[in-house]
Design a protein around this motif. Structure first.
Motif, PDB file in Angstrom:
ATOM      1  N   ASP A 130      -8.863   2.209   7.805  1.00  0.00           N
ATOM      2  CA  ASP A 130      -8.762   3.124   6.678  1.00  0.00           C
ATOM      3  C   ASP A 130      -7.291   3.530   6.517  1.00  0.00           C
ATOM      4  O   ASP A 130      -6.650   3.978   7.482  1.00  0.00           O
ATOM      5  CB  ASP A 130      -9.627   4.353   6.969  1.00  0.00           C
ATOM      6  CG  ASP A 130      -9.697   5.325   5.809  1.00  0.00           C
ATOM      7  OD1 ASP A 130      -8.655   5.620   5.197  1.00  0.00           O
ATOM      8  OD2 ASP A 130     -10.809   5.797   5.526  1.00  0.00           O
ATOM      9  N   LEU A 131      -6.771   3.392   5.323  1.00  0.00           N
ATOM     10  CA  LEU A 131      -5.358   3.712   5.091  1.00  0.00           C
ATOM     11  C   LEU A 131      -5.041   5.191   5.294  1.00  0.00           C
ATOM     12  O   LEU A 131      -3.903   5.540   5.610  1.00  0.00           O
ATOM     13  CB  LEU A 131      -4.931   3.256   3.701  1.00  0.00           C
ATOM     14  CG  LEU A 131      -4.906   1.739   3.508  1.00  0.00           C
ATOM     15  CD1 LEU A 131      -4.492   1.399   2.083  1.00  0.00           C
ATOM     16  CD2 LEU A 131      -3.980   1.079   4.506  1.00  0.00           C
ATOM     17  N   HIS A 170       0.799  -1.211   0.000  1.00  0.00           N
ATOM     18  CA  HIS A 170       0.000   0.000   0.000  1.00  0.00           C
ATOM     19  C   HIS A 170       0.836   1.267   0.000  1.00  0.00           C
ATOM     20  O   HIS A 170       0.289   2.348   0.129  1.00  0.00           O
ATOM     21  CB  HIS A 170      -0.946  -0.008   1.203  1.00  0.00           C
ATOM     22  CG  HIS A 170      -1.934  -1.115   1.148  1.00  0.00           C
ATOM     23  ND1 HIS A 170      -2.961  -1.153   0.252  1.00  0.00           N
ATOM     24  CD2 HIS A 170      -2.030  -2.249   1.863  1.00  0.00           C
ATOM     25  CE1 HIS A 170      -3.663  -2.252   0.425  1.00  0.00           C
ATOM     26  NE2 HIS A 170      -3.115  -2.936   1.394  1.00  0.00           N
ATOM     27  N   ASP A 172      -6.215  -2.785   4.677  1.00  0.00           N
ATOM     28  CA  ASP A 172      -7.349  -1.886   4.465  1.00  0.00           C
ATOM     29  C   ASP A 172      -8.701  -2.551   4.718  1.00  0.00           C
ATOM     30  O   ASP A 172      -9.728  -1.882   4.723  1.00  0.00           O
ATOM     31  CB  ASP A 172      -7.296  -1.239   3.087  1.00  0.00           C
ATOM     32  CG  ASP A 172      -7.277  -2.222   1.948  1.00  0.00           C
ATOM     33  OD1 ASP A 172      -7.197  -3.442   2.182  1.00  0.00           O
ATOM     34  OD2 ASP A 172      -7.340  -1.758   0.794  1.00  0.00           O
TER      35      ASP A 172
END
Length: 87
Positions: free
Chosen positions: A51-52, A5, A47
């Motif tokens: 929430d990233l 991510h 995720d």
């Protein structure tokens, strides 16, 4: 838990002098596995749990001290320093 991510934390591993950036999802998966009977491969991508943007606000932007979120029935805390605790 997928760790692709683009958010990294510094990991000093076993305390040696080398500090290595690691994907935050990998660090969290390893911490959960170490504290539970789960394996990293048993976990969904990060995720799926948090929430990233919240993760980035803590470790990338430093806007928050920590973020707490549940992972498979365990409470995980990620701090600005990249430390992960599992309860």
């Amino acid at each position: 838990m997928s760790s692709n991510h683009g958010i990294y934390v510094l990991d000093d591993g076993d305390g040696d002098e080398w500090v290595t950036p690691r994907p935050v999802g990998e660090v969290i998966a390893d911490a959960v596995a170490a504290a539970t009977d789960l394996e990293p491969g048993d976990l969904d991508a990060i995720d799926a749990y948090v929430d990233l943007d919240e993760v980035a606000a803590v470790v990338a932007e430093g806007d928050r001290e920590s973020v707490d979120f549940p992972v498979e029935g365990h409470q995980v805390t990620l701090t600005r320093e990249g430390d992960v605790s599992v309860a």
